[in-house]
Design an enzyme around this catalytic site. Structure first.
Site, mmCIF file in Angstrom:
data_model
loop_
_atom_site.group_PDB
_atom_site.id
_atom_site.type_symbol
_atom_site.label_atom_id
_atom_site.label_comp_id
_atom_site.label_asym_id
_atom_site.label_seq_id
_atom_site.Cartn_x
_atom_site.Cartn_y
_atom_site.Cartn_z
ATOM 1 N N SER A 655 0.808 -1.217 0.000
ATOM 2 C CA SER A 655 0.000 0.000 0.000
ATOM 3 C C SER A 655 0.844 1.272 0.000
ATOM 4 C CB SER A 655 -0.943 0.011 1.212
ATOM 5 O OG SER A 655 -0.213 0.105 2.414
ATOM 6 N N LYS A 698 -5.607 4.814 8.505
ATOM 7 C CA LYS A 698 -4.450 5.549 7.983
ATOM 8 C C LYS A 698 -4.716 7.050 7.975
ATOM 9 C CE LYS A 698 -2.792 1.713 5.167
ATOM 10 N NZ LYS A 698 -2.589 1.170 3.819
#
Length: 818
Positions: A655, A698
C-alpha cells in the site's frame, strides 16, 4: 489533478428521523437470522438431507455469531423431529468383559433402571432373611438328617464287610483307611513283617478284595452327597424363586412388548440362581457379612451385575437432541470407561461406562468447534471413525495409543445416526480439504457466513429489531433512534464500506452493553447517541496506549515526521499497526535517492531482509512503471534506493508503493513534494492507483499526528479513488474537513497524485515523443537521459555491484501492513 472529497463523502450518516421509531422499545424483536441467507440455505440443505457424508462445516471468522445461529437454527429444526430411543448398558452374563447394549423405547431406560434397583434391593434384603427362616432351616436340617442316615447305613455296611475280612475301616481327615486286625487289635508294620509269607499273601488278597467292594461303597456315598446337594439346591432355588421370581415376572410382564428386556430378565433369573451361595449368611442389618463365602465388597460388586446403566436417557427430551460439545476430548466425544479403586486395586464394570457427546446426540445433531476437536489428542480420528463406520466404540485412550496394556471392558459398539456440524474458520476448512482425504467425504456441505450485509432499508429495520431483541434478552436499556443511527454508522465503519453493515454481532453487542452501562452511570432511562459514542471511545482508549506513545515520540522529534513544508525525494507513507483488538494508522517517512548505475530500483528493507514478499513485489513494480514510461527507446540507467526511515521491524504490504513512486519521481525531477500530504495506495505498472486496506485508520493516524504538530489547513491525505466508498471517518476528522483545516484527496493515476504533491503538471508524451517542457515527466526523462550519457563515459568496472553489500541475515517476521 486529484479530486478533493467533500465532507459528506467521508462518512455515511444515518438520519435518526428516517428510521421511523423513537426507541427500540417500540419495535418487535427479530427472531430470524439476518444477513446470512447463503449460510442459512446451506444449513437447511445440509441438515435436511439424511444420506451419509452430508455433515456440515460452518465457516466464518470469529464474532459473526456462528455458534449462536447454528444452535438457534438446530433447536428449531430438532423440535419438530422424532425423539430417539434410550440406550442402556447391562451386564453380559456370557462375557463380562463385553457389556451388552440395549436399545429401548424412549423413557423405558429410566423405568427399567428403577425396576432393577428395586429388584437388587429386594435381593439384598430378602434372600439372606429367607435363608435364616426357621421353616427353611427345618427343611434343610430334615433333608440333611435323611441323607446322613443313608450315608451312615452305607458306611456301616462297609465297616461290617471290612470286619468280616479282618480289617477295620477308619475315617481320617484324608478319607477312609483300612487297618488289618488280629484278635480285635490293629496290626503294626513290624507284626505284619514277622508274619509268614503265606499269611501276608492271604492278607493282601483279602485287602484287595475288600478295596474293590469299598469302591462301590464310596461311589454310593458320593451319589448320596450329590443327591443331597441337588436336593438342597432345589430347595434353595424354590425358596429364592418364591422371593424374587414374582418380582422378575412382574418386571417382565410390564415390559413384555420389548423382547430385549424379556431376554435380559431371563438371564438375570438364571444368574441369580447360579450365585445363591453369595447371598447366604448376610442379614438385612449386617455390615460385616458372613465369615464364610464372599466378602461384603465382593457381594456388593455381585449385586451391581443386575443394575442398569442408562447411557442415553431421552425420557424428558422433546424432539431430536442438539448437543454442543465445547470440550471435545477423546473421552467426552466417544465416551469412556471409568475405574474405581478399593484397597489399592482397580475395578470397573458396566455401571462405570459414561456416554460421550456422540452417544447423547444419536438421532439428532452434534455441534463441535473444529479448532477444539483438532487440538485434542485422537479426537479428530475418533470422530471420523465414528462417522465412517456409523457406530461409536468406547475404548480407553491409553489402549488406543498403546500406552496401557491392562485388561478392561470393551462395551458393545453403539450404532449412531447423527448429523455433525463443525464450526470454525474458513482457513481450517481449506486446510482440512487439502490435507485430509477423508474430510471431503464426511463433510460435504459448507455453510459460509458473511461478515457484512447491504445497508438496505430492510436490513436497517432488521438491524434495529435485532438490537431490540438484545436489549430485552439481556435486560439492557433500550436505544433511542439516534443511538441506533450511531450503531449503524459503527457497523458501516467495521465493514469498511458506506453501503454495507458489519454483522460482527459479538462486537456490536458489546458496544450496546457498554453504552447501557454509561447510560446507567448518567442515570438515563435510555441509551442515547452520546452513550454509544462514549462506549466506542472508551473501547479505543483502553487499547491505544502504544498509539499514544508513538504520537508523543513524533511530537518530540524522536520519530521524524514532517507535516509541513516541502522536500525532495521524501514523502509520508501510511501503514496500519494491529495490536490485538485495536488497529491504528501510523505515518512513516519514505525517502529515495538516485544516481547513475545499472542496479535499477533497490529496496533497502528487502536487501537487509526486513521487507516481506508483497512489499518487495510492490517495489519491483515501480521499476516496471519507470521502464514503461521512460525506457522504451533506451535502457533504464539508474541506481535508486528506497527505504522506510526509522523502521526497525518487518515491512509488509504494497500500500506504500505509490508513495515510494512519488518519492522516486521527486528525486529524479528535482521537484519538492508537499510534506503536509500523506499518501497511501498501491500502484501497478501502468500507473493506476489501486485500493488498499485500513484507509480509515491511515487517514485518522495522520490526522492525529497533524493535530499534535499543528493543523495549518494545508494538510491532508491522498488515497486511491477506489477507496472513497470505504470511508467512514471519525466525526472529528469530518468536522476538520468541514472547517477547511484538513483535506482528503482521491486519485486514480500516478499523474493525478504527482500533480497534487508537486504542484506541477505531470506531462503527456507528445507526437514527437517528448513531454511538455517543465513538466514532471519531462524533468525525469531528462535526468534519466543524463544518467545514460554518464554511464557511457564510465569505464567498465567503475561501478561496484550492490550484491557485494547485501546482508546475509535471517529474515525476521513482519508485522503490520503498509
Amino acid at each position: 489533478m486529484a479530486q478533493e472529497l467533500r465532507p459528506e463523502e467521508l462518512r455515511r450518516v444515518f438520519d435518526s428521523e428516517g428510521l421511523g421509531f423513537e426507541s427500540t422499545r417500540s419495535l418487535k424483536p427479530l427472531d430470524d437470522i439476518i444477513g446470512q441467507e447463503r449460510a442459512v440455505s446451506a444449513l437447511r440443505f445440509g441438515l435436511g438431507i439424511r444420506e451419509a457424508g452430508f455433515n456440515v462445516y460452518v465457516a466464518g471468522p470469529p464474532g459473526v455469531g456462528k455458534m449462536t445461529v447454528v444452535r438457534t437454527f438446530l433447536e428449531d429444526i430438532a423440535g419438530r423431529q422424532k425423539t430417539p430411543p434410550d440406550r442402556c448398558y447391562v451386564h453380559n452374563f456370557e462375557n463380562s468383559y463385553q457389556p451388552r447394549l440395549l436399545r429401548l423405547p424412549r423413557g423405558l431406560g429410566r423405568a427399567l433402571r428403577k425396576d432393577m434397583q428395586g429388584l437388587v434391593e429386594h435381593v439384598r434384603r430378602a434372600i439372606p432373611k429367607i435363608f435364616e427362616n426357621e421353616e427353611y432351616i427345618r427343611k434343610r436340617e430334615e433333608f440333611s438328617r435323611g441323607f446322613a442316615k443313608q450315608k451312615a447305613l452305607v458306611q456301616e455296611r462297609g465297616s461290617q464287610k471290612a470286619a468280616s475280612c479282618g480289617f477295620q475301616l477308619q475315617q481320617t481327615s484324608f478319607g477312609f483307611m483300612l487297618a488289618p486286625m488280629r484278635e480285635g487289635k490293629p496290626l503294626g508294620d513290624a507284626e505284619i513283617a514277622q508274619m509268614p509269607a503265606s499269611a501276608r499273601e492271604d492278607l493282601l488278597k483279602r485287602r484287595d478284595s475288600l478295596q474293590e467292594y469299598l469302591k462301590k461303597v464310596f461311589k454310593e456315598l458320593r451319589e448320596i452327597d450329590r443327591a443331597a446337594q441337588e436336593k438342597l439346591k432345589t430347595l434353595d432355588t424354590q425358596v429364592v424363586l418364591y422371593v424374587v421370581g414374582g418380582i422378575i415376572d412382574e418386571i417382565s410382564d410390564k415390559h413384555k412388548g420389548v423382547p430385549e428386556i424379556v431376554e435380559y430378565l431371563k438371564a438375570v433369573r438364571k444368574d441369580i440362581l447360579e450365585h445363591l451361595e453369595a447371598f447366604k449368611g448376610e442379614s438385612a442389618d449386617s455390615e460385616e457379612g458372613s465369615s464364610q463365602g464372599l466378602s461384603p465388597r465382593a457381594k456388593e460388586l455381585l449385586l451391581r451385575r443386575y443394575e442398569v446403566n442408562v447411557l442415553v436417557d431421552n425420557s424428558e427430551l422433546k424432539g431430536a437432541p442438539v448437543v454442543v460439545e465445547r470440550n471435545p476430548t477423546f473421552g467426552n466425544l466417544l465416551g469412556r470407561v471409568e475405574k474405581e479403586t478399593h484397597i489399592g486395586t482397580l475395578h470397573t464394570d458396566h455401571t462405570l461406562i459414561k456416554a460421550g457427546s456422540l452417544h447423547q446426540a444419536d438421532g439428532g445433531y452434534l455441534v463441535i468447534p473444529v479448532d477444539d476437536v483438532l487440538r485434542n489428542t485422537m479426537s479428530w480420528d475418533g470422530l471420523k471413525r465414528a462417522l465412517r463406520t456409523g457406530q461409536v466404540e468406547i475404548e480407553d485412550l491409553g489402549d488406543r495409543l498403546g500406552f496401557v496394556s491392562t485388561k478392561s471392558l470393551r462395551p458393545q459398539p453403539m450404532p449412531i445416526d447423527v448429523k455433525v456440524v463443525l464450526v470454525g474458520q474458513s482457513l481450517l476448512y481449506s486446510m482440512l480439504h487439502a490435507y485430509d482425504e477423508e474430510f471431503s467425504e464426511l463433510f460435504k456441505v459448507k455453510a459460509d457466513f458473511e461478515i457484512w450485509m447491504d445497508a438496505t432499508d430492510a436490513n436497517v429495520r432488521d438491524f434495529a429489531a435485532y438490537l431490540c431483541g438484545l436489549c430485552r434478552r439481556e435486560k439492557l436499556r433500550h436505544l433511542e433512534a439516534g443511538a441506533v443511527g450511531k450503531l449503524l454508522e459503527h457497523a458501516a465503519r467495521l465493514a469498511e464500506d458506506q453501503s454495507k453493515l458489519s454483522i460482527y454481532f459479538g462486537s456490536l453487542a458489546d458496544v450496546v452493553r457498554e453504552a447501557s452501562y454509561w447510560a446507567a452511570q448518567a442515570k438515563k432511562p435510555r441509551i442515547g447517541a452520546a452513550h454509544v459514542r462514549k462506549a466506542i471511545e472508551e473501547q479505543i482508549h483502553r487499547s491505544n496506549l502504544i498509539e499514544g506513545h508513538l504520537r508523543e515520540m513524533i511530537a518530540r522529534g524522536t520519530l521524524l515526521i514532517a507535516a509541513a513544508g516541502e522536500a525532495v525525494g521524501q514523502v509520508n507513507g501510511l501503514s496500519v499497526i494491529q495490536l490485538g483488538d485495536h488497529s491504528f494508522g501510523r505515518p512513516s517517512r519514505i525517502t529515495a535517492s538516485v544516481g547513475p548505475g545499472r542496479d535499477g530500483i533497490v529496496d533497502i528493507d528487502r536487501e537487509v531482509e526486513l521487507g516481506g514478499p508483497i512489499h518487495s513485489k510492490g517495489v519491483l513494480i515501480l521499476a516496471g512503471y519507470l521502464m514503461l514510461r521512460f525506457a522504451q527507446e533506451r535502457p533504464l540507467s539508474l541506481s535508486g534506493r528506497l527505504v522506510f526511515e526509522q523502521s526497525y521491524e518487518g515491512v509488509e504490504g504494497d500500500s506504500a508503493s505509490s508513495a515510494e513512486l512519488y518519492a522516486l519521481l521527486s528525486v529524479l525531477s528535482g521537484l519538492p513534494l508537499k510534506q503536509g500530504i500523506a499518501v497511501t495506495g498501491s500502484v501497478n505498472q501502468r500507473g493506476e492507483i489501486q485500493a488498499i486496506g485500513g484507509v480509515n485508520e491511515k487517514i485518522e493516524g495522520f490526522f492525529d499526528v497533524c493535530k499534535v504538530l499543528g493543523l495549518d489547513s494545508r494538510q491532508g491525505v491522498l488515497i486511491p479513488k477506489s477507496n472513497a466508498r470505504n470511508l467512514m471517518l471519525r466525526e472529528d476528522v469530518v468536522e476538520a474537513v468541514e472547517a477547511k483545516k484538513f483535506s482528503i484527496w482521491a486519485a486514480s493515476t500516478v499523474e493525478e497524485g504527482i500533480e497534487l504533491l508537486a504542484l506541477r503538471p505531470a506531462g503527456v508524451r507528445g507526437k514527437d515523443g517528448k513531454f511538455p517542457k517543465g513538466s514532471v515527466f519531462s524533468l525525469v526523462d531528462e535526468r534519466l537521459k543524463a544518467y545514460g550519457e554518464a554511464l557511457k563515459e564510465m569505464p567498465d568496472g567503475a561501478l561496484m555491484p550492490l550484491t557485494q553489500f547485501r546482508g546475509k541475515g535471517r529474515r525476521p517476521k513482519t508485522r503490520g501492513r503498509r
